[in-house]
Write a protein that holds these residues in place. Structure first.
Motif, short mmCIF file in Angstrom:
data_model
loop_
_atom_site.label_atom_id
_atom_site.label_comp_id
_atom_site.label_asym_id
_atom_site.label_seq_id
_atom_site.Cartn_x
_atom_site.Cartn_y
_atom_site.Cartn_z
N MET A 211 7.49 2.40 10.30
CA MET A 211 8.49 1.61 11.05
C MET A 211 9.87 1.69 10.24
SD MET A 211 6.39 -2.14 12.38
CE MET A 211 6.46 -2.53 10.69
N ARG A 212 9.69 1.91 9.16
CA ARG A 212 10.95 2.44 8.26
C ARG A 212 11.99 3.49 8.81
NH1 ARG A 212 8.89 2.85 2.10
NH2 ARG A 212 8.32 0.92 1.59
N PRO A 213 12.98 3.38 8.39
CA PRO A 213 13.84 4.60 8.67
C PRO A 213 13.30 5.68 7.95
CG PRO A 213 15.34 3.09 8.37
CD PRO A 213 13.92 2.40 7.78
N GLU A 214 13.40 7.09 8.62
CA GLU A 214 12.83 8.14 7.87
C GLU A 214 13.23 8.53 6.59
OE1 GLU A 214 11.98 12.85 9.01
OE2 GLU A 214 12.53 11.52 10.51
N GLU A 215 14.60 8.36 6.07
CA GLU A 215 14.68 8.53 4.77
C GLU A 215 14.38 7.69 3.67
OE1 GLU A 215 18.10 6.15 7.23
OE2 GLU A 215 17.12 8.09 7.39
N GLU A 216 14.03 6.44 4.30
CA GLU A 216 13.28 5.27 3.09
C GLU A 216 11.80 5.31 3.31
OE1 GLU A 216 14.92 1.59 4.23
OE2 GLU A 216 17.10 2.28 4.47
N ARG A 217 11.06 6.36 3.79
CA ARG A 217 9.51 6.37 3.83
C ARG A 217 8.95 6.56 2.42
NH1 ARG A 217 8.17 8.66 9.72
NH2 ARG A 217 9.31 6.99 10.88
N THR A 218 9.76 7.12 1.67
CA THR A 218 9.02 7.61 0.54
C THR A 218 9.32 6.44 -0.73
OG1 THR A 218 11.13 8.92 -0.24
CG2 THR A 218 9.33 10.22 0.73
N ALA A 219 10.19 5.21 -0.49
CA ALA A 219 10.38 4.36 -1.18
C ALA A 219 9.12 3.64 -1.82
CB ALA A 219 11.43 3.34 -0.68
N PRO A 220 8.95 2.74 -2.59
CA PRO A 220 7.72 2.16 -2.96
C PRO A 220 7.64 0.97 -2.09
CG PRO A 220 9.44 2.29 -4.80
CD PRO A 220 10.02 2.78 -3.87
N ILE A 221 6.31 0.56 -1.70
CA ILE A 221 6.10 -0.27 -0.92
C ILE A 221 6.43 -1.76 -1.31
CG2 ILE A 221 3.96 -1.49 0.30
CD1 ILE A 221 4.26 1.20 1.18
N THR A 222 7.04 -2.62 -0.60
CA THR A 222 7.54 -3.81 -1.02
C THR A 222 6.31 -4.97 -0.70
OG1 THR A 222 8.26 -4.47 1.20
CG2 THR A 222 9.94 -3.32 -0.30
N SER A 223 6.61 -6.04 -1.55
CA SER A 223 5.37 -7.07 -1.45
C SER A 223 5.39 -7.66 -0.07
CB SER A 223 5.74 -8.22 -2.30
OG SER A 223 7.03 -8.61 -2.13
N GLU A 224 6.47 -7.67 0.80
CA GLU A 224 6.58 -8.27 2.23
C GLU A 224 5.66 -7.18 3.07
OE1 GLU A 224 9.57 -8.03 0.42
OE2 GLU A 224 9.88 -10.12 -0.09
N GLU A 225 6.10 -5.76 2.84
CA GLU A 225 5.18 -4.72 3.65
C GLU A 225 3.78 -5.11 3.30
OE1 GLU A 225 8.59 -1.29 4.11
OE2 GLU A 225 7.60 -1.55 2.32
N HIS A 226 3.38 -5.05 1.99
CA HIS A 226 2.06 -5.20 1.63
C HIS A 226 1.22 -6.35 2.32
CE1 HIS A 226 -1.56 -5.95 -0.87
NE2 HIS A 226 -1.13 -7.23 -1.05
N LEU A 227 1.97 -7.48 2.40
CA LEU A 227 1.61 -8.59 3.00
C LEU A 227 1.34 -8.44 4.30
CD1 LEU A 227 3.41 -11.60 1.05
CD2 LEU A 227 0.95 -11.02 0.83
N LEU A 228 2.56 -7.91 5.08
CA LEU A 228 2.24 -7.54 6.66
C LEU A 228 1.01 -6.71 7.01
CD1 LEU A 228 3.32 -7.68 9.43
CD2 LEU A 228 4.78 -5.86 8.74
N ALA A 229 0.87 -5.57 5.94
CA ALA A 229 -0.30 -4.75 6.17
C ALA A 229 -1.79 -5.52 5.87
CB ALA A 229 -0.33 -3.55 5.06
N GLU A 230 -1.86 -6.35 5.14
CA GLU A 230 -2.92 -7.35 4.90
C GLU A 230 -3.15 -8.13 5.98
OE1 GLU A 230 -2.71 -9.80 1.34
OE2 GLU A 230 -3.89 -8.31 0.19
#
Length: 74
Positions: A33-52
């Motif tokens: 869901m991230r923009p293509e140029e930001e896909r290699t950035a580290p996972i944020t805690s919000e993204e981790h919680l959403l995935a959980e």
């Protein structure tokens, strides 16, 4: 009931593997869901919680579909 007689739905190692794969699939979907140029950035805690949360929702849905194994006839 001996451990080998339990159905696949009751084996803890199988359930753990399913949960890991659900989380992996959810995390990949969140990163997509991230923009293509930001896909290699580290996972944020919000993204981790959403995935959980996604993985837990899928787990709950699948448990609702699965019937508990029946006891062996005596």
């Amino acid at each position: 009931m001996p451990k080998d007689d339990r159905g696949a739905a009751m084996r803890p190692e199988d359930e753990l593997a399913r949960r890991v794969h659900r989380y992996q699939d959810a995390l990949i979907a969140v990163v997509r869901m991230r923009p293509e140029e930001e896909r290699t950035a580290p996972i944020t805690s919000e993204e981790h919680l959403l995935a959980e949360q996604i993985a837990e929702a899928v787990t709950a849905y699948e448990r609702g579909l699965r019937r508990p194994p029946l006891p062996h006839a005596r």
